[in-house]
Design a protein around this motif. Structure first.
Motif, PDB file in Angstrom:
ATOM      1  N   VAL A  86      14.719 102.049 -30.292  1.00  0.00           N
ATOM      2  CA  VAL A  86      16.060 101.603 -30.641  1.00  0.00           C
ATOM      3  C   VAL A  86      16.320 102.032 -32.081  1.00  0.00           C
ATOM      4  CG1 VAL A  86      17.593  99.624 -30.924  1.00  0.00           C
ATOM      5  CG2 VAL A  86      15.908  99.642 -29.062  1.00  0.00           C
ATOM      6  N   ALA A  87      17.373 102.809 -32.283  1.00  0.00           N
ATOM      7  CA  ALA A  87      17.753 103.281 -33.614  1.00  0.00           C
ATOM      8  C   ALA A  87      19.081 102.631 -33.970  1.00  0.00           C
ATOM      9  CB  ALA A  87      17.878 104.801 -33.619  1.00  0.00           C
ATOM     10  N   THR A  88      19.102 101.881 -35.078  1.00  0.00           N
ATOM     11  CA  THR A  88      20.299 101.103 -35.361  1.00  0.00           C
ATOM     12  C   THR A  88      20.527 100.871 -36.855  1.00  0.00           C
ATOM     13  OG1 THR A  88      21.413  98.993 -34.928  1.00  0.00           O
ATOM     14  CG2 THR A  88      19.005  98.935 -35.068  1.00  0.00           C
ATOM     15  N   ALA A  89      21.794 100.761 -37.215  1.00  0.00           N
ATOM     16  CA  ALA A  89      22.180 100.316 -38.554  1.00  0.00           C
ATOM     17  C   ALA A  89      22.239  98.788 -38.585  1.00  0.00           C
ATOM     18  CB  ALA A  89      23.526 100.904 -38.950  1.00  0.00           C
ATOM     19  N   ASP A  90      22.076  98.155 -37.448  1.00  0.00           N
ATOM     20  CA  ASP A  90      21.936  96.698 -37.309  1.00  0.00           C
ATOM     21  C   ASP A  90      23.124  95.936 -37.886  1.00  0.00           C
ATOM     22  OD1 ASP A  90      20.714  94.429 -36.376  1.00  0.00           O
ATOM     23  OD2 ASP A  90      19.284  94.294 -38.019  1.00  0.00           O
ATOM     24  N   THR A  91      24.290  96.199 -37.368  1.00  0.00           N
ATOM     25  CA  THR A  91      25.533  95.583 -37.817  1.00  0.00           C
ATOM     26  C   THR A  91      25.443  94.058 -37.891  1.00  0.00           C
ATOM     27  OG1 THR A  91      26.786  97.415 -36.869  1.00  0.00           O
ATOM     28  CG2 THR A  91      28.010  95.380 -37.313  1.00  0.00           C
ATOM     29  N   TYR A  92      24.806  93.438 -36.911  1.00  0.00           N
ATOM     30  CA  TYR A  92      24.742  91.974 -36.848  1.00  0.00           C
ATOM     31  C   TYR A  92      23.482  91.397 -37.497  1.00  0.00           C
ATOM     32  CZ  TYR A  92      28.712  92.275 -33.719  1.00  0.00           C
ATOM     33  OH  TYR A  92      29.950  92.529 -33.202  1.00  0.00           O
ATOM     34  N   GLY A  93      22.557  92.250 -37.928  1.00  0.00           N
ATOM     35  CA  GLY A  93      21.369  91.790 -38.630  1.00  0.00           C
ATOM     36  C   GLY A  93      20.302  91.133 -37.767  1.00  0.00           C
ATOM     37  N   ASN A  94      20.349  91.351 -36.460  1.00  0.00           N
ATOM     38  CA  ASN A  94      19.381  90.690 -35.579  1.00  0.00           C
ATOM     39  C   ASN A  94      18.720  91.626 -34.563  1.00  0.00           C
ATOM     40  OD1 ASN A  94      21.631  91.131 -34.009  1.00  0.00           O
ATOM     41  ND2 ASN A  94      21.514  89.184 -32.950  1.00  0.00           N
ATOM     42  N   ALA A  95      18.856  92.920 -34.746  1.00  0.00           N
ATOM     43  CA  ALA A  95      18.326  93.865 -33.758  1.00  0.00           C
ATOM     44  C   ALA A  95      16.813  93.736 -33.607  1.00  0.00           C
ATOM     45  CB  ALA A  95      18.690  95.296 -34.129  1.00  0.00           C
ATOM     46  N   ILE A 117      13.097 107.711 -24.644  1.00  0.00           N
ATOM     47  CA  ILE A 117      14.510 107.366 -24.569  1.00  0.00           C
ATOM     48  C   ILE A 117      14.848 106.592 -25.832  1.00  0.00           C
ATOM     49  CG2 ILE A 117      16.321 106.155 -23.319  1.00  0.00           C
ATOM     50  CD1 ILE A 117      14.759 106.621 -20.741  1.00  0.00           C
ATOM     51  N   VAL A 118      15.889 107.075 -26.538  1.00  0.00           N
ATOM     52  CA  VAL A 118      16.324 106.439 -27.775  1.00  0.00           C
ATOM     53  C   VAL A 118      17.705 105.829 -27.537  1.00  0.00           C
ATOM     54  CG1 VAL A 118      16.823 106.750 -30.219  1.00  0.00           C
ATOM     55  CG2 VAL A 118      15.050 108.153 -29.124  1.00  0.00           C
ATOM     56  N   PHE A 119      17.780 104.521 -27.738  1.00  0.00           N
ATOM     57  CA  PHE A 119      19.020 103.788 -27.569  1.00  0.00           C
ATOM     58  C   PHE A 119      19.596 103.399 -28.923  1.00  0.00           C
ATOM     59  CE2 PHE A 119      16.648 102.758 -23.696  1.00  0.00           C
ATOM     60  CZ  PHE A 119      17.612 102.843 -22.706  1.00  0.00           C
ATOM     61  N   ASP A 120      20.905 103.496 -29.063  1.00  0.00           N
ATOM     62  CA  ASP A 120      21.601 102.812 -30.127  1.00  0.00           C
ATOM     63  C   ASP A 120      21.564 101.324 -29.740  1.00  0.00           C
ATOM     64  OD1 ASP A 120      23.532 102.274 -32.256  1.00  0.00           O
ATOM     65  OD2 ASP A 120      24.984 102.059 -30.634  1.00  0.00           O
ATOM     66  N   PHE A 121      21.798 100.437 -30.690  1.00  0.00           N
ATOM     67  CA  PHE A 121      21.745  99.001 -30.391  1.00  0.00           C
ATOM     68  C   PHE A 121      23.127  98.442 -30.062  1.00  0.00           C
ATOM     69  CE2 PHE A 121      21.368  94.465 -31.620  1.00  0.00           C
ATOM     70  CZ  PHE A 121      20.397  94.095 -30.709  1.00  0.00           C
ATOM     71  N   ASN A 122      23.975  98.246 -31.073  1.00  0.00           N
ATOM     72  CA  ASN A 122      25.272  97.609 -30.854  1.00  0.00           C
ATOM     73  C   ASN A 122      26.225  98.513 -30.087  1.00  0.00           C
ATOM     74  OD1 ASN A 122      25.077  94.969 -32.177  1.00  0.00           O
ATOM     75  ND2 ASN A 122      24.539  96.236 -33.941  1.00  0.00           N
ATOM     76  N   GLY A 123      26.805  97.959 -29.038  1.00  0.00           N
ATOM     77  CA  GLY A 123      27.713  98.712 -28.182  1.00  0.00           C
ATOM     78  C   GLY A 123      26.991  99.520 -27.129  1.00  0.00           C
ATOM     79  N   THR A 124      25.667  99.591 -27.222  1.00  0.00           N
ATOM     80  CA  THR A 124      24.885 100.343 -26.249  1.00  0.00           C
ATOM     81  C   THR A 124      24.018  99.375 -25.450  1.00  0.00           C
ATOM     82  OG1 THR A 124      24.958 102.310 -27.654  1.00  0.00           O
ATOM     83  CG2 THR A 124      23.295 102.280 -25.930  1.00  0.00           C
ATOM     84  N   ALA A 151      23.293  96.286 -26.662  1.00  0.00           N
ATOM     85  CA  ALA A 151      23.731  94.941 -27.054  1.00  0.00           C
ATOM     86  C   ALA A 151      25.251  94.872 -27.122  1.00  0.00           C
ATOM     87  CB  ALA A 151      23.139  94.572 -28.407  1.00  0.00           C
ATOM     88  N   VAL A 152      25.768  93.700 -26.820  1.00  0.00           N
ATOM     89  CA  VAL A 152      27.189  93.422 -26.970  1.00  0.00           C
ATOM     90  C   VAL A 152      27.301  92.312 -28.008  1.00  0.00           C
ATOM     91  CG1 VAL A 152      29.271  92.601 -25.806  1.00  0.00           C
ATOM     92  CG2 VAL A 152      27.649  94.054 -24.571  1.00  0.00           C
ATOM     93  N   ASP A 153      28.045  92.569 -29.056  1.00  0.00           N
ATOM     94  CA  ASP A 153      28.184  91.611 -30.156  1.00  0.00           C
ATOM     95  C   ASP A 153      26.828  91.155 -30.685  1.00  0.00           C
ATOM     96  OD1 ASP A 153      30.996  91.708 -29.974  1.00  0.00           O
ATOM     97  OD2 ASP A 153      30.982  90.215 -28.367  1.00  0.00           O
ATOM     98  N   GLY A 154      25.875  92.092 -30.759  1.00  0.00           N
ATOM     99  CA  GLY A 154      24.568  91.806 -31.339  1.00  0.00           C
ATOM    100  C   GLY A 154      23.570  91.129 -30.416  1.00  0.00           C
ATOM    101  N   GLN A 155      23.910  90.957 -29.153  1.00  0.00           N
ATOM    102  CA  GLN A 155      23.022  90.263 -28.211  1.00  0.00           C
ATOM    103  C   GLN A 155      22.725  91.156 -27.003  1.00  0.00           C
ATOM    104  OE1 GLN A 155      21.816  87.056 -28.893  1.00  0.00           O
ATOM    105  NE2 GLN A 155      22.835  87.446 -30.845  1.00  0.00           N
ATOM    106  N   ILE A 156      21.449  91.235 -26.636  1.00  0.00           N
ATOM    107  CA  ILE A 156      21.069  91.984 -25.434  1.00  0.00           C
ATOM    108  C   ILE A 156      21.184  91.042 -24.237  1.00  0.00           C
ATOM    109  CG2 ILE A 156      19.270  93.288 -24.248  1.00  0.00           C
ATOM    110  CD1 ILE A 156      18.035  93.869 -26.999  1.00  0.00           C
ATOM    111  N   PRO A 157      22.049  91.352 -23.284  1.00  0.00           N
ATOM    112  CA  PRO A 157      22.177  90.497 -22.100  1.00  0.00           C
ATOM    113  C   PRO A 157      20.862  90.425 -21.312  1.00  0.00           C
ATOM    114  CG  PRO A 157      24.020  92.027 -22.252  1.00  0.00           C
ATOM    115  CD  PRO A 157      23.004  92.456 -23.271  1.00  0.00           C
TER     116      PRO A 157
END
Length: 156
Positions: A50-59, A17-24, A26-32
């Motif tokens: 997890v495949a991400t462009a890491d918008t918030y820099g903390n994935a 299973i491959v997840f995007d990070f932000n918006g998937t 994580a919300v605003d860069g944080q995993i609840p």
């Protein structure tokens, strides 16, 4: 591995299973916290990436806390890199989840694609590429933890 018999169709055999990070996941860069717990449970059944462009820099930091494999992608190549990553994993046994423009090709190249319409929204054309759309990552993960939900959605 998760096996789901879809009545009148086929048996899904899910290994990755491959997840995007932000918006998937994580919300605003944080995993609840509740999502972390579900991902840990799911990771005992399948390989999680997890495949991400890491918008918030903390994935990577967020995902390393509980051992998720993270593929950081540079901006500008994200769509192609996500597509190539899932192709390497193999179409037949891979599921992808996302919400953004850069997830489109990833979702088109996996056996099952799930769109997440949550707080951060969803790229509207992505809806046409998804086999399933849910309103939260929690509900998306529950499709695998409670596979009869997938059966109900996909059955003939």
């Amino acid at each position: 591995m998760i096996k789901v018999q879809i009545f009148g169709r086929e048996t899904l055999t899910i290994e990755n299973i491959v997840f995007d990070f932000n918006g998937t996941i994580a919300v605003d860069g944080q995993i609840p916290k509740k999502i972390r717990e579900k991902l840990i449970e799911l990771s005992q059944m399948v390989n999680i990436y997890v495949a991400t462009a890491d918008t918030y820099g903390n994935a990577k930091k967020q995902c390393d806390m509980f051992g998720l494999d993270v593929m950081l992608l540079t901006k500008g190549e994200t769509r192609i890199a996500k597509r190539e990553f899932v192709k390497k994993l193999g179409y037949e046994h891979t599921v992808s989840l996302g919400n953004g423009y850069n997830d489109e090709e990833m979702l088109e190249n996996t056996k099952l694609s799930i769109g997440i319409l949550s707080e951060e929204g969803i790229y509207a054309p992505l809806l046409a590429k998804c086999d399933v759309v849910v309103n939260s990552i929690e509900n998306a993960i529950d499709l695998f933890l409670k596979p009869n939900r997938l059966v109900a959605i996909l059955r003939d």
